[in-house]
Enzyme design. Structure first.
Site, mmCIF file in Angstrom:
data_model
loop_
_atom_site.group_PDB
_atom_site.id
_atom_site.type_symbol
_atom_site.label_atom_id
_atom_site.label_comp_id
_atom_site.label_asym_id
_atom_site.label_seq_id
_atom_site.Cartn_x
_atom_site.Cartn_y
_atom_site.Cartn_z
ATOM 1 N N PHE A 118 44.108 33.252 46.350
ATOM 2 C CA PHE A 118 44.358 33.299 44.916
ATOM 3 C C PHE A 118 43.590 34.483 44.351
ATOM 4 O O PHE A 118 42.366 34.469 44.281
ATOM 5 C CB PHE A 118 43.946 32.017 44.192
ATOM 6 C CG PHE A 118 44.310 32.064 42.727
ATOM 7 C CD1 PHE A 118 45.586 31.718 42.313
ATOM 8 C CD2 PHE A 118 43.402 32.512 41.787
ATOM 9 C CE1 PHE A 118 45.938 31.796 40.968
ATOM 10 C CE2 PHE A 118 43.743 32.589 40.447
ATOM 11 C CZ PHE A 118 45.013 32.234 40.036
ATOM 12 N N ASP A 145 36.878 39.955 47.105
ATOM 13 C CA ASP A 145 37.176 39.421 45.779
ATOM 14 C C ASP A 145 36.148 38.334 45.473
ATOM 15 O O ASP A 145 36.269 37.197 45.918
ATOM 16 C CB ASP A 145 38.593 38.855 45.742
ATOM 17 C CG ASP A 145 38.960 38.258 44.377
ATOM 18 O OD1 ASP A 145 38.051 38.108 43.533
ATOM 19 O OD2 ASP A 145 40.143 37.939 44.168
ATOM 20 N N LYS A 161 34.820 37.035 35.661
ATOM 21 C CA LYS A 161 34.361 35.716 35.215
ATOM 22 C C LYS A 161 32.910 35.724 34.724
ATOM 23 O O LYS A 161 32.638 36.121 33.605
ATOM 24 C CB LYS A 161 34.577 34.682 36.316
ATOM 25 C CG LYS A 161 36.061 34.415 36.623
ATOM 26 C CD LYS A 161 36.252 33.228 37.512
ATOM 27 C CE LYS A 161 37.708 33.036 37.915
ATOM 28 N NZ LYS A 161 38.611 32.695 36.804
#
Length: 425
Positions: free
Chosen positions: A146, A233, A274
């Site tokens: 994801f 990531d 984030k």
């Protein structure tokens, strides 16, 4: 009705249902305030937040230092675009590159944007530095990944909900199983068109799937041997979530006196988002050294908001909070405690198969043979008992509280979780 008039939960949800696109399926709770590890709904009920906006709120809700940085900068200068310099961006770039050990930072806004940026940089590096013929570069990715939901990213997703009826898809990606070093070695062998390997250190959306302890180290070694960029990531796993500043730092904690300070696995490109802003503002970044980042020149890539003064001020404050409050160490210690306590319960449970994770990124796997809505119903019951979490992949419940949580609060949450689970046994 005034737009500022108070709403009941039902009224707020009805408004979203009528006027908003139905691209999410939220847990039915309407939040209006947050502080530290807690959030409150519009009726005033208090909850533990055990999702942290998918690990964006690592520093806790409305951290005063981060919010203060946003307010102060908002009163001074908010946006110039990159048509001009501003006096915050360079300071932020210096702070972040020195903290994470890279030469350069390219600022963006969201995690998906940062992943897209890394893909572009990798391809351009492949053509200008590695010598791959233009339009032939390939990037290896992992199944069940994801990385976002843009057109390019869903092109290498195997989630049918994210993919179906959004084609045609972007070419140039090879999917292999996650946590399978033999599969990576096989795909790299005798293929000189591979430019990069894009990987999550822990697959969060897939259910907090933690790979073998040596997987990332071996993968990086294979990439080095084949002149392939290792792209990490860490949008969700980074910024202290897994008990170290980055999940690629290895198996030590940030409090380990034997830690050299050098990451066990140093990515060629690092993707952050984030918690880079503590959930206060959209901030993301791609970091790399000069030999990679210098392929990007004026006009190749950009963003009106990327690198704006508010983002720079907020990101520096957010990173300082992680360091000053030793949140990586706290996440490491509380994560060990959480899994230990949950395993005590699981030993005699018929409904929970296992708990897995690192630091304060964890998940429990529900034994739902019929693949029904048990995990969803458990989350509804947790909500009723004062704790908010959300299922992923049907039968998995992810637990990721803010890293400012203390031991007493964590044990209180374990008590809520286990007492709730008992009602489903």
């Amino acid at each position: 009705m005034s737009v500022l008039q108070g709403l009941t939960s039902q009224e707020a949800m009805a408004l979203e249902d009528k006027y908003g696109a139905h691209n999410y399926h939220p847990l039915p709770v309407v939040l209006t305030r947050g502080e530290g590890v807690y959030v409150w709904d519009v009726e005033g009920k208090k909850y533990y937040d055990f999702l942290s906006a998918y690990s964006a709120v690592n520093q806790g809700h409305c951290h005063p230092k981060i919010v203060g940085a946003l307010k102060s900068q908002a009163d001074t200068l908010t946006l110039t675009s990159r048509a001009f310099y501003n006096d915050l961006l360079g300071r932020y770039e210096k702070y972040a590159t020195e903290l994470f050990g890279f030469d350069k930072l390219l600022p963006m806004n969201t995690g998906a944007e940062a992943v897209e940026t890394a893909v572009k940089i990798c391809r351009k590096w492949a053509y200008e530095k590695k010598g791959i013929a233009e339009n032939e570069a390939q990037i290896v990715v992992c199944e069940n990944n994801f990385h976002g939901r843009t057109t390019t990213i869903i092109s290498f997703s195997n989630d049918p909900v994210a993919r179906k009826n959004f084609g045609p898809y972007t070419q140039g990606f090879i999917k292999i199983p996650y946590d399978d070093i033999d599969a990576l070695e096989a795909v790299l062998k005798d293929n000189d068109k591979i430019a990069g390997f894009l990987v999550e250190p822990i697959q969060g959306e897939a259910g907090v799937y933690v790979p073998a302890a040596d997987y990332l180290k071996k993968a990086k070694a294979l990439c080095e041997a084949n002149n392939v960029l290792f792209i990490a990531d860490e949008v969700q796993t980074g910024i202290a979530r897994t008990g170290r500043l980055l999940a690629t730092c290895g198996n030590c904690s940030c409090s380990d006196k034997n830690c050299s300070g050098t990451p066990e696995v140093k990515p060629d490109m690092l993707i952050l988002g984030k918690a880079l802003s503590g959930g206060v503002y959209p901030v993301s970044a791609v970091l790399a050294n000069d030999d990679i980042m210098d392929v990007i020149r004026p006009g190749n890539h950009g963003s009106t908001f990327g690198g704006n003064p508010i983002a720079a001020a907020v990101a520096m404050a957010a990173l300082e909070v992680i360091q000053d409050e030793e949140l990586a160490e706290n996440a490491f210690q509380l994560g060990e405690l959480f899994r230990s306590e949950m395993n005590k319960y699981i030993a005699n449970s018929k409904i929970v198969k296992l708990v897995r994770g690192k630091g304060l990124l964890n998940a429990i796997v529900i034994d739902d043979h019929e693949e029904g809505d048990t995990a969803w119903n458990i989350c509804l019951a947790l909500r009723d008992n004062g704790l908010l979490a959300k299922p992923t992949h049907g039968n998995i419940i992810r637990f990721a509280p803010p890293l400012v949580m203390n031991k007493e609060q964590l044990l209180d949450c374990v008590s809520i979780i286990t007492s709730t689970l008992k009602t489903f046994e």
